[in-house]
Design a protein around this motif. Structure first.
Motif, PDB file in Angstrom:
ATOM      1  N   ARG A 387      43.249  44.242  46.092  1.00 16.85           N
ATOM      2  CA  ARG A 387      43.710  45.194  47.048  1.00 16.85           C
ATOM      3  C   ARG A 387      43.007  46.571  46.324  1.00 16.85           C
ATOM      4  O   ARG A 387      41.921  47.559  46.634  1.00 16.85           O
ATOM      5  CB  ARG A 387      44.126  45.442  47.444  1.00 16.85           C
ATOM      6  CG  ARG A 387      44.642  46.102  48.487  1.00 16.85           C
ATOM      7  CD  ARG A 387      46.257  46.631  48.557  1.00 16.85           C
ATOM      8  NE  ARG A 387      46.940  45.558  48.755  1.00 16.85           N
ATOM      9  CZ  ARG A 387      47.958  45.618  49.260  1.00 16.85           C
ATOM     10  NH1 ARG A 387      48.918  46.055  48.333  1.00 16.85           N
ATOM     11  NH2 ARG A 387      48.877  44.281  49.309  1.00 16.85           N
ATOM     12  N   ALA A 388      43.052  46.810  44.593  1.00 15.83           N
ATOM     13  CA  ALA A 388      42.472  48.260  43.763  1.00 15.83           C
ATOM     14  C   ALA A 388      40.807  47.912  44.188  1.00 15.83           C
ATOM     15  O   ALA A 388      40.136  49.128  44.308  1.00 15.83           O
ATOM     16  CB  ALA A 388      43.291  48.655  42.551  1.00 15.83           C
ATOM     17  N   ASP A 418      39.992  56.305  42.904  1.00 20.58           N
ATOM     18  CA  ASP A 418      40.339  55.375  43.189  1.00 20.58           C
ATOM     19  C   ASP A 418      39.756  54.421  41.938  1.00 20.58           C
ATOM     20  O   ASP A 418      40.316  53.277  41.439  1.00 20.58           O
ATOM     21  CB  ASP A 418      39.017  54.339  44.280  1.00 20.58           C
ATOM     22  CG  ASP A 418      39.455  55.265  45.692  1.00 20.58           C
ATOM     23  OD1 ASP A 418      40.982  55.806  45.681  1.00 20.58           O
ATOM     24  OD2 ASP A 418      39.282  55.340  46.654  1.00 20.58           O
ATOM     25  N   GLN A 419      38.892  54.677  41.085  1.00 21.18           N
ATOM     26  CA  GLN A 419      38.555  53.644  40.087  1.00 21.18           C
ATOM     27  C   GLN A 419      39.292  53.689  39.104  1.00 21.18           C
ATOM     28  O   GLN A 419      39.951  52.712  37.875  1.00 21.18           O
ATOM     29  CB  GLN A 419      37.310  54.781  39.977  1.00 21.18           C
ATOM     30  CG  GLN A 419      36.441  54.340  38.522  1.00 21.18           C
ATOM     31  CD  GLN A 419      35.973  52.804  38.434  1.00 21.18           C
ATOM     32  OE1 GLN A 419      36.060  51.570  39.564  1.00 21.18           O
ATOM     33  NE2 GLN A 419      35.932  51.629  37.914  1.00 21.18           N
ATOM     34  N   SER A 421      42.379  54.526  39.119  1.00 25.78           N
ATOM     35  CA  SER A 421      43.290  53.775  39.785  1.00 25.78           C
ATOM     36  C   SER A 421      43.457  52.662  39.439  1.00 25.78           C
ATOM     37  O   SER A 421      44.560  51.687  39.150  1.00 25.78           O
ATOM     38  CB  SER A 421      44.113  54.164  41.248  1.00 25.78           C
ATOM     39  OG  SER A 421      45.090  53.000  41.472  1.00 25.78           O
ATOM     40  N   LEU A 422      42.048  51.864  39.886  1.00 26.85           N
ATOM     41  CA  LEU A 422      41.870  50.448  39.168  1.00 26.85           C
ATOM     42  C   LEU A 422      41.859  50.028  37.695  1.00 26.85           C
ATOM     43  O   LEU A 422      42.831  49.295  37.225  1.00 26.85           O
ATOM     44  CB  LEU A 422      40.708  50.546  40.028  1.00 26.85           C
ATOM     45  CG  LEU A 422      39.809  48.602  39.858  1.00 26.85           C
ATOM     46  CD1 LEU A 422      40.577  47.363  39.688  1.00 26.85           C
ATOM     47  CD2 LEU A 422      38.106  48.862  40.298  1.00 26.85           C
ATOM     48  N   ILE A 423      41.537  51.075  37.494  1.00 25.84           N
ATOM     49  CA  ILE A 423      40.780  51.138  35.907  1.00 25.84           C
ATOM     50  C   ILE A 423      42.585  50.839  35.412  1.00 25.84           C
ATOM     51  O   ILE A 423      43.118  50.251  34.405  1.00 25.84           O
ATOM     52  CB  ILE A 423      40.460  51.971  34.946  1.00 25.84           C
ATOM     53  CG1 ILE A 423      38.538  51.889  35.979  1.00 25.84           C
ATOM     54  CG2 ILE A 423      40.245  51.659  32.975  1.00 25.84           C
ATOM     55  CD1 ILE A 423      38.111  50.846  34.307  1.00 25.84           C
ATOM     56  N   ALA A 424      43.211  51.431  35.699  1.00 25.84           N
ATOM     57  CA  ALA A 424      44.755  51.969  34.709  1.00 25.84           C
ATOM     58  C   ALA A 424      45.580  51.253  35.847  1.00 25.84           C
ATOM     59  O   ALA A 424      46.655  50.129  34.464  1.00 25.84           O
ATOM     60  CB  ALA A 424      45.687  52.965  35.128  1.00 25.84           C
ATOM     61  N   ILE A 425      45.455  49.773  36.694  1.00 26.29           N
ATOM     62  CA  ILE A 425      45.659  48.752  37.011  1.00 26.29           C
ATOM     63  C   ILE A 425      45.290  47.038  35.968  1.00 26.29           C
ATOM     64  O   ILE A 425      46.101  46.804  35.763  1.00 26.29           O
ATOM     65  CB  ILE A 425      45.466  48.401  38.114  1.00 26.29           C
ATOM     66  CG1 ILE A 425      46.446  49.229  39.472  1.00 26.29           C
ATOM     67  CG2 ILE A 425      46.236  47.144  38.883  1.00 26.29           C
ATOM     68  CD1 ILE A 425      46.669  49.588  40.548  1.00 26.29           C
TER      69      ILE A 425
END
Length: 464
Positions: A387-388, A418-419, A421-425
């Motif tokens: 989803r991310a 958004d980017q 957030s994706l890297i953190a996940i």
């Protein structure tokens, strides 16, 4: 003359049989020696001439463990401690007295004769002959201590395996985080270029976008440099465990280790730790040794003795002298020694109970961490990460194709958020994989078992 020599010879034989070679070999000593020799084959030759298979260009974690088990200096020291403890058995189980030979002759008017000459054989009067039961108890106590040292050598092997895997996993995780941040930096550089192009096209927020995206790209580069600076120390830590020079080459892993699924239930792992953990087994050996220590302390009430045999060289007169050393005035000290030995036994029993409780708690905690990491990974891999990634893709497309006259700073900020957030996940998922692998390796060290495969005859269900 021949008769006197015969008598002297017989007396010598009797005394030597009684005093020399009186070594007790407790049951299990030779098996312990054989086990030590078998397990110590990698350490037989000095390190200078020892032939150790070289590491491949890109060694796996298992290959690093194999190399460490052959070359680690601390592990080798534990092995030779074991061998030293075994060699203590015959020393504690052998009579410490020696044979004393004395010859005497009476000189009359400058002359001597066989009849006035004598030969006496006896033990050293300064060292008593020990009662055989004392040697037996001492030998059994020392054997149990040697067994405990051997179990701790085995524990050191599993501890070394865990340390190598943990260090390698940290090395691999850092490399993965660097790759993730490099991917993030590439996107940030792309955004910076797009923002610069829009600024040239006359976008009202273009200058701000250029400055902000450039800052983000530079901060990402700083994070990459910081993580790269940690690689040499992580490599040195692995090389130290392998007894290699700190700067010896060790390629950075190109991917995270493959996931391994634990297939034992919690109750099975607790039982395995209780039965197989080398430290618990070593403490059990020491407890048996403490029991022999009590028996040895009680045997100090039994007198030691001295013997001597003498004969004149004509063989006419022989003498036999026996002396007993009775500890009449040492009973209070002997009672204290027995009480001390019993106290040591109780202390060892309490220590083993506590170590068992601590290991049980550690096993349960490790299982909880492994299962929770697995639960989170399932959620991230199948739901959150897809989803991310889709969110970032949509935001990136919208930003790159948007009309410069209609796009404001909000679209850029949304894409950056958004980017990030994706890297953190993705970072969290990578750390969870390493956490799961590290705690699984620790459990395997505690239980001395491969927890990702069941024995062929085992019908236990896989862990949920």
């Amino acid at each position: 003359m021949s008769s006197s020599i015969s008598i002297c010879g017989r007396a010598t034989i009797v005394l030597l049989v009684g005093l020399s070679g009186c070594t007790i070999h407790p049951p299990g000593e030779f098996e312990e020696r054989a086990a030590a020799v078998q397990m110590g084959k990698p350490f037989e030759k000095p390190t200078e001439i020892r032939e150790i298979p070289p590491l491949p260009a890109n060694p796996t974690s298992d290959r690093l463990v194999e190399y460490a088990l052959l070359n680690n200096a601390d592990l080798e020291q534990r092995y030779w401690d074991w061998r030293s403890a075994i060699e203590q058995i015959p020393q504690d189980a052998t009579q410490t007295t020696t044979v004393n030979v004395a010859a005497a002759s009476t000189i009359t008017n400058g002359h001597t004769s066989w009849g006035s000459s004598s030969l006496t054989l006896g033990n050293d009067p300064m060292t008593d002959i020990k009662w055989p039961g004392k040697l037996d108890a001492a030998a059994k106590q020392t054997l149990e201590n040697a067994r405990a040292t051997g179990r701790r050598f085995i524990k050191a092997k599993y501890d070394l395996r865990y340390k190598v895997l943990r260090a390698y996993y940290d090395y691999a995780l850092n490399a993965e985080l660097i790759r993730l941040e490099q991917s993030n930096q590439r996107l940030l550089l792309t955004i910076a270029k797009v923002a610069e192009d829009r600024n040239r096209a006359g976008s009202t927020s273009g200058q701000r976008d250029v400055l902000k995206s450039s800052n983000e790209a530079d901060l990402s580069g700083n994070d990459i440099a910081n993580m790269r600076s940690q690689l040499p120390s992580q490599r040195a830590a692995i090389n130290a465990l392998l007894s290699r020079p700190a700067g010896a080459p060790l390629p950075v892993p190109t991917k995270l280790p493959a996931s391994r699924r634990m297939v034992y239930r919690a109750e099975d792992l607790v039982e395995m730790a209780a039965k197989q953990n080398p430290e618990l087994v070593a403490l059990a050996d020491e407890i048996r040794g403490r029991g022999e220590g009590i028996r040895l302390a009680e045997l100090q009430y039994v007198p030691d003795f001295n013997l001597s045999l003498g004969t004149d060289l004509m063989g006419v007169t022989q003498s036999l002298l026996a002396q007993a050393t009775i500890p009449i005035f040492r009973y209070e000290a002997l009672n204290a020694a027995i009480a001390q030995a019993e106290a040591k036994l109780r202390a060892s029993e309490a220590m083993r109970r506590q170590v068992g409780n601590d290991l049980t708690a550690q096993v349960i905690a490790d299982i909880a961490i492994i299962r929770d990491a697995g639960r989170q990974l399932d959620l991230f891999d199948h739901t959150i990460l897809p989803r991310a990634r889709q969110v970032v893709s949509v935001a990136r497309t919208a930003f790159e194709t948007g009309d410069a006259s209609q796009t404001d700073a909000a679209s850029l900020l949304n894409l950056l958020d958004d980017q990030r957030s994706l890297i953190a996940i993705e970072r969290l998922a990578a750390k969870l994989r390493i956490t799961q692998a590290t705690y699984l390796a620790e459990l395997e060290s505690i239980t001395t078992s491969d927890l990702t495969s069941l024995p062929h005859t085992d019908t236990r269900a896989a862990a949920q």
